[in-house]
Design a protein around this motif. Structure first.
Motif, short mmCIF file in Angstrom:
data_model
loop_
_atom_site.label_atom_id
_atom_site.label_comp_id
_atom_site.label_asym_id
_atom_site.label_seq_id
_atom_site.Cartn_x
_atom_site.Cartn_y
_atom_site.Cartn_z
N GLY A 132 -24.12 -51.65 39.60
CA GLY A 132 -25.21 -51.23 38.63
C GLY A 132 -24.96 -49.72 38.42
N ALA A 133 -23.90 -49.27 38.41
CA ALA A 133 -23.72 -47.74 38.53
C ALA A 133 -24.07 -47.39 36.94
CB ALA A 133 -22.57 -47.20 38.65
N PHE A 134 -23.91 -48.10 35.95
CA PHE A 134 -23.85 -47.93 34.40
C PHE A 134 -25.00 -48.73 33.93
CE2 PHE A 134 -19.56 -47.44 35.43
CZ PHE A 134 -19.27 -46.32 35.07
N TYR A 135 -26.18 -49.00 34.66
CA TYR A 135 -27.39 -49.26 34.40
C TYR A 135 -28.16 -48.50 33.27
CZ TYR A 135 -32.33 -51.09 34.30
OH TYR A 135 -33.59 -51.50 34.15
N GLU A 136 -28.15 -47.19 33.47
CA GLU A 136 -28.86 -46.28 32.61
C GLU A 136 -28.10 -46.46 31.32
OE1 GLU A 136 -30.53 -41.83 32.66
OE2 GLU A 136 -29.77 -42.61 34.43
N VAL A 137 -26.88 -46.22 31.37
CA VAL A 137 -26.02 -46.06 30.09
C VAL A 137 -26.00 -47.42 29.43
CG1 VAL A 137 -23.66 -45.75 29.30
CG2 VAL A 137 -24.29 -44.51 31.25
N SER A 138 -26.05 -48.28 29.84
CA SER A 138 -25.96 -49.87 29.24
C SER A 138 -27.27 -49.94 28.52
CB SER A 138 -25.95 -50.94 30.09
OG SER A 138 -24.80 -50.83 30.70
N ASN A 139 -28.43 -49.33 29.19
CA ASN A 139 -29.90 -49.52 28.66
C ASN A 139 -29.87 -48.38 27.65
OD1 ASN A 139 -31.09 -51.37 30.15
ND2 ASN A 139 -32.15 -49.89 31.37
N ALA A 140 -29.14 -47.21 27.36
CA ALA A 140 -29.20 -46.30 26.45
C ALA A 140 -28.58 -46.85 25.43
CB ALA A 140 -28.53 -44.98 26.86
N ILE A 141 -27.47 -47.47 25.51
CA ILE A 141 -26.65 -48.15 24.41
C ILE A 141 -27.64 -49.08 23.76
CG2 ILE A 141 -24.74 -49.72 23.66
CD1 ILE A 141 -23.16 -48.49 26.21
N LYS A 142 -28.51 -50.14 24.39
CA LYS A 142 -28.97 -51.21 23.69
C LYS A 142 -30.11 -50.44 23.02
CE LYS A 142 -29.01 -53.31 27.86
NZ LYS A 142 -29.24 -54.44 28.94
N GLU A 143 -30.81 -49.32 23.63
CA GLU A 143 -32.15 -48.78 22.92
C GLU A 143 -31.59 -48.19 21.79
OE1 GLU A 143 -33.93 -46.01 25.78
OE2 GLU A 143 -34.46 -47.70 27.21
N LEU A 144 -30.53 -47.78 21.60
CA LEU A 144 -30.04 -46.96 20.40
C LEU A 144 -29.62 -48.09 19.48
CD1 LEU A 144 -29.05 -44.25 19.37
CD2 LEU A 144 -26.64 -44.69 20.11
N ILE A 145 -29.14 -49.29 19.70
CA ILE A 145 -28.95 -50.33 18.92
C ILE A 145 -30.32 -50.85 18.27
CG2 ILE A 145 -28.20 -52.70 18.38
CD1 ILE A 145 -26.04 -52.15 20.66
N LEU A 146 -31.39 -50.79 19.06
CA LEU A 146 -32.61 -51.39 18.77
C LEU A 146 -33.27 -50.23 17.67
CD1 LEU A 146 -34.31 -53.09 21.95
CD2 LEU A 146 -33.60 -53.97 19.80
N SER A 147 -33.24 -48.97 18.13
CA SER A 147 -33.58 -47.95 17.22
C SER A 147 -32.81 -48.08 15.83
CB SER A 147 -33.61 -46.60 17.82
OG SER A 147 -32.08 -46.10 17.72
N GLY A 148 -31.83 -48.67 15.81
CA GLY A 148 -31.11 -48.75 14.51
C GLY A 148 -31.88 -49.83 13.62
N PHE A 149 -32.61 -50.57 14.13
CA PHE A 149 -33.28 -51.63 13.44
C PHE A 149 -34.89 -51.44 13.14
CE2 PHE A 149 -29.80 -53.97 15.54
CZ PHE A 149 -29.19 -54.30 14.20
N LYS A 150 -35.25 -49.98 13.24
CA LYS A 150 -36.47 -49.74 13.01
C LYS A 150 -36.54 -49.06 11.75
CE LYS A 150 -37.95 -49.67 17.77
NZ LYS A 150 -38.38 -48.74 19.15
N ASP A 151 -37.62 -49.43 10.83
CA ASP A 151 -37.98 -49.04 9.66
C ASP A 151 -39.29 -48.74 9.41
OD1 ASP A 151 -37.82 -47.96 6.91
OD2 ASP A 151 -36.19 -49.16 6.33
N SER A 152 -39.88 -47.51 9.33
CA SER A 152 -41.28 -47.25 9.36
C SER A 152 -41.66 -47.63 7.83
CB SER A 152 -41.61 -45.76 9.67
OG SER A 152 -40.98 -44.77 8.77
N ARG A 153 -40.76 -47.93 7.01
CA ARG A 153 -41.16 -48.21 5.68
C ARG A 153 -41.86 -49.81 5.65
NH1 ARG A 153 -35.98 -46.54 2.69
NH2 ARG A 153 -35.17 -47.69 4.62
N LEU A 154 -41.44 -50.56 6.71
CA LEU A 154 -41.64 -51.90 6.84
C LEU A 154 -42.82 -52.19 7.56
CD1 LEU A 154 -37.95 -53.30 7.21
CD2 LEU A 154 -39.43 -53.36 5.14
N ASP A 155 -43.26 -51.05 8.15
CA ASP A 155 -44.57 -51.22 8.96
C ASP A 155 -45.94 -51.54 8.14
OD1 ASP A 155 -43.27 -51.23 11.25
OD2 ASP A 155 -43.77 -48.99 11.74
#
Length: 172
Positions: free
Chosen positions: A149-172
């Protein structure tokens, strides 16, 4: 003037054999660092895949061809992602291992294949492994890379970065 003479005398006592030995030492250290970073990159890759809870490691495209959900690589001369093994990657001039992780975000057989790329840079400093995620968006110091589990934080950072790529405030 005395300092210059002493430096010249010291330089004159250096032999070609000593130069060759020092070059070999540096080359060996470079190869050891490269191998170590590649091994840590592989651990990160494997841990990231597990963290995604994928239905399998592959999916089938519209032609029935098996495709990886997650792959490692870099950009080619045409600016396209090119999967490649970590062993094919060299260190940068500042001794960092840089690569991209591609994660498929659409596995539909008809429209599938859309992927999201995240840049990763790994290096060793002060005896610790440093991982930069997303071109400086997140930096993680992995204190014990051999632990489960040494890369837990890194894996989460990758996934959060991907999720942030799908946010668009214009669609809120």
């Amino acid at each position: 003037m005395l300092v210059l003479v002493n430096c010249m005398e010291n330089a004159m006592s250096i032999t070609f054999n000593e130069i060759q030995q020092n070059r070999q030492i540096v080359q060996r250290k470079y190869q050891e660092r490269r191998t170590w970073l590649q091994e840590e990159g592989w651990k990160l890759y494997q841990e990231y895949i597990v963290s995604l809870s994928l239905p399998s490691t592959t999916w089938k495209d519209s032609n029935g061809v098996e495709r990886q959900y997650v792959s490692i690589g870099d950009m080619n001369d045409k600016g396209l992602f090119q999967p490649m093994p970590l062993a094919a990657l060299s260190l940068t001039d500042d001794y960092k291992l840089k690569f991209k992780i591609s994660t498929v975000v659409d596995d539909s057989p008809v429209t599938g294949g859309a992927h999201y790329l995240v840049s990763i840079a790994m290096w060793k400093a002060d005896g610790r492994l440093h991982v930069n995620v997303g071109d400086g968006k997140v930096e993680v110091v992995v204190a014990s890379p051999d632990e489960t589990g040494a890369f837990y934080e890194v894996s989460n950072a990758i996934k959060e970065l991907i999720l942030s790529g799908f946010k668009d405030s214009r669609l809120d």
